[in-house]
Design an enzyme around this catalytic site. Structure first.
Site, short mmCIF file in Angstrom:
data_model
loop_
_atom_site.label_atom_id
_atom_site.label_comp_id
_atom_site.label_asym_id
_atom_site.label_seq_id
_atom_site.Cartn_x
_atom_site.Cartn_y
_atom_site.Cartn_z
N ASN A 65 -10.07 0.07 0.68
CA ASN A 65 -8.62 0.15 0.63
C ASN A 65 -8.16 -0.27 -0.78
O ASN A 65 -8.21 -1.44 -1.13
CB ASN A 65 -8.04 -0.79 1.70
CG ASN A 65 -6.52 -0.77 1.74
OD1 ASN A 65 -5.87 -0.21 0.86
ND2 ASN A 65 -5.96 -1.39 2.76
N HIS B 48 -3.05 6.87 4.21
CA HIS B 48 -3.48 5.65 3.53
C HIS B 48 -4.85 5.24 4.09
O HIS B 48 -5.11 5.37 5.29
CB HIS B 48 -2.45 4.54 3.75
CG HIS B 48 -2.90 3.22 3.24
ND1 HIS B 48 -3.36 3.06 1.96
CD2 HIS B 48 -2.98 2.00 3.84
CE1 HIS B 48 -3.71 1.79 1.79
NE2 HIS B 48 -3.50 1.13 2.92
N CYS C 228 0.82 -1.22 0.00
CA CYS C 228 0.00 0.00 0.00
C CYS C 228 0.85 1.26 0.00
O CYS C 228 0.35 2.35 -0.24
CB CYS C 228 -0.92 0.00 1.21
SG CYS C 228 -2.01 -1.43 1.25
O1 UT7 Z 1 -3.49 -1.46 3.84
C1 UT7 Z 1 -2.89 -2.14 4.89
C2 UT7 Z 1 -3.56 -3.42 5.10
N1 UT7 Z 1 -4.60 -3.59 6.02
C3 UT7 Z 1 -4.87 -2.91 7.16
O2 UT7 Z 1 -4.32 -1.90 7.46
C4 UT7 Z 1 -5.90 -3.48 8.06
C5 UT7 Z 1 -5.68 -3.11 9.50
N2 UT7 Z 1 -6.61 -3.81 10.41
C6 UT7 Z 1 -7.92 -3.54 10.43
O3 UT7 Z 1 -8.42 -2.69 9.72
C7 UT7 Z 1 -8.77 -4.29 11.44
O4 UT7 Z 1 -7.93 -5.03 12.27
C8 UT7 Z 1 -9.82 -5.23 10.77
C9 UT7 Z 1 -10.90 -4.40 10.09
C10 UT7 Z 1 -9.16 -6.14 9.76
C11 UT7 Z 1 -10.48 -6.11 11.82
O5 UT7 Z 1 -11.15 -5.28 12.78
P1 UT7 Z 1 -11.03 -5.57 14.33
O6 UT7 Z 1 -11.93 -4.64 15.00
O7 UT7 Z 1 -9.57 -5.51 14.66
O8 UT7 Z 1 -11.61 -7.03 14.47
P2 UT7 Z 1 -10.89 -8.35 15.01
O9 UT7 Z 1 -9.94 -8.87 13.96
O10 UT7 Z 1 -10.32 -8.08 16.37
O11 UT7 Z 1 -12.10 -9.31 15.14
C12 UT7 Z 1 -13.16 -9.08 16.06
C13 UT7 Z 1 -14.26 -10.05 15.74
C14 UT7 Z 1 -13.79 -11.49 15.54
O12 UT7 Z 1 -14.77 -12.35 16.05
P3 UT7 Z 1 -14.58 -13.05 17.48
O13 UT7 Z 1 -13.33 -13.85 17.35
O14 UT7 Z 1 -14.45 -11.93 18.47
O15 UT7 Z 1 -15.82 -13.84 17.63
C15 UT7 Z 1 -13.75 -11.63 14.05
O16 UT7 Z 1 -13.90 -12.96 13.62
O17 UT7 Z 1 -14.89 -9.66 14.51
C16 UT7 Z 1 -14.93 -10.79 13.64
N3 UT7 Z 1 -14.89 -10.33 12.27
C17 UT7 Z 1 -16.00 -9.99 11.58
N4 UT7 Z 1 -17.30 -9.99 11.91
C18 UT7 Z 1 -18.16 -9.58 10.98
C19 UT7 Z 1 -13.81 -10.15 11.48
N5 UT7 Z 1 -14.20 -9.71 10.28
C20 UT7 Z 1 -15.55 -9.62 10.30
C21 UT7 Z 1 -16.50 -9.22 9.37
N6 UT7 Z 1 -17.80 -9.21 9.75
N7 UT7 Z 1 -16.17 -8.82 8.14
#
Ligand code: UT7
Length: 328
Positions: free
Chosen positions: A282, A252, A112
């Site tokens: 993104n 970004h 990115c």
């Molecule tokens: O360009 C550079 C590349 N990428 C990034 O910069 C991404 C940076 N990271 C992020 O934006 C965030 O970490 C995410 C959006 C990817 C994830 O958000 P989060 O608030 O950190 O969620 P999490 O990974 O801590 O997951 C929390 C919960 C999990 O469920 P459990 O284990 O608590 O039951 C996930 O399985 O949310 C769940 N989850 C979802 N639920 C509904 C993860 N993705 C989804 C989804 N819909 N799409």
């Protein structure tokens, strides 16, 4: 001598993929996506399109707006992680299509951070008298490597391309400072396991879905919130400026929560922050140049405005550019 952006352009696919459609594809909800990422919809390229197609469209506009003929270009650099093919470079394909026969051409693979890296490299080339005009593109067709059965990643990414023609100015507007960095120890936090020399394509890699983006979102999130502030501080301090001097902060576009955390720490208000992830997601290397091109079209950038761009991504790579908008 100052290195200036002479003209910009962007290209986005027409097809919109909204959160409601994603609800039909994986176990997610519009509410979760908006609350946790800020994204409402993203653009997805048609099957018959390649990264070079969007690059070419964006480049044509940037050339026209900068008053540059393709055969004036000395160099083309494309920042992308989704090249048309592993080789040749997408930049070579774009060079041929534009008719930029005099230009050298290569790709930069910095995830990115691709556009910021490409612009930083181009700036150094322009310090040499042999290089006068350079086309810099940030483009990604993230959808090609997104696993639409993985809810952790498929809600985030979109496709797009942004281009800038850069050249030399006398004084005033132009790049004030650049800063590029990397922390390769975090490479496995965001990667595509197969398709390269380490794990060439095979029946097994296809069956194991190894040709898609793999990401540890929490690790990237932690890294991003720290690095955006570090890069911004370094750039501003180097130029003898402060956060209050910034007219447009162009981060970004990975997650609205990352952007808001940076805004809060840096005390940069919303009206001075460019946010386009709500409608485009993104787009990897394309986020920043598409944002700048759209901001210019919308009349949000004035001559002399201080623009702070900061990116981070696979690598883990990071970098930023501080510039005074405009040309003389
Ligand atoms: O360009 C550079 C590349 N990428 C990034 O910069 C991404 C940076 N990271 C992020 O934006 C965030 O970490 C995410 C959006 C990817 C994830 O958000 P989060 O608030 O950190 O969620 P999490 O990974 O801590 O997951 C929390 C919960 C999990 O469920 P459990 O284990 O608590 O039951 C996930 O399985 O949310 C769940 N989850 C979802 N639920 C509904 C993860 N993705 C989804 C989804 N819909 N799409």
């Amino acid at each position: 001598m100052k290195v200036q952006i002479l003209g910009m352009g962007h290209s986005l696919p027409d097809r919109i993929l909204n959160n409601q459609e994603l609800e039909q594809m994986v176990d997610t909800s519009h509410e979760w996506i908006v609350e946790r990422t800020g994204i409402l919809e993203r653009r997805i390229a048609d099957k018959d399109m390649a990264t070079s197609d969007l690059c070419w469209q964006a480049a044509k506009i940037a050339l026209e707006r900068s008053g540059t003929e393709a055969n004036e270009l000395d160099l083309i650099i494309v920042g992308t992680s989704s090249p048309d093919m592993l080789f040749p470079s997408t930049a070579c394909i774009v060079q041929d299509r534009l008719g930029a026969g005099k230009a050298a051409a290569f790709d930069v693979e910095a995830g990115c951070t691709g556009f910021v890296y490409a612009l930083g490299i181009a700036e150094k080339f322009l310090l040499s008298p042999e290089y006068k005009k350079i086309l810099v593109i940030g483009a990604d067709l993230c959808s090609r490597f997104t696993d639409y059965t993985d809810r952790n990643t498929c809600v985030l990414f979109g496709d797009g391309a942004g281009a800038a023609v850069i050249g030399k100015g006398n004084s005033g507007p132009g790049i004030l400072s650049t800063y590029l960095g990397a922390d390769g120890s975090g490479a496995r936090h965001l990667y595509m396991p197969a398709g390269g020399s380490a794990l060439p394509p095979s029946k097994e890699t296809l069956e194991q879905r190894l040709h898609f983006i793999r990401m540890d979102g929490n690790e990237i999130f932690r890294f991003a919130t720290k690095i955006v502030v570090k890069v911004s501080e370094k750039l501003l301090t180097g130029a003898g400026l402060s956060y209050q001097d910034v007219d447009l902060f162009v981060p970004h576009q990975a997650n609205l929560r990352i952007i808001k955390t940076a805004m809060k720490r840096m005390r940069i208000p919303k009206e001075k922050t460019l946010i386009n992830l709500d409608y485009f997601g993104n787009m990897s290397a394309a986020c920043i140049p598409v944002g700048l091109s759209m901001a210019e079209e919308a009349g949000k950038l004035k001559n002399g405005d201080l623009v702070l761009m900061v990116a981070f991504g696979a690598g883990l790579s990071y970098g930023g550019i501080l510039l005074r908008w405009g040309r003389d």
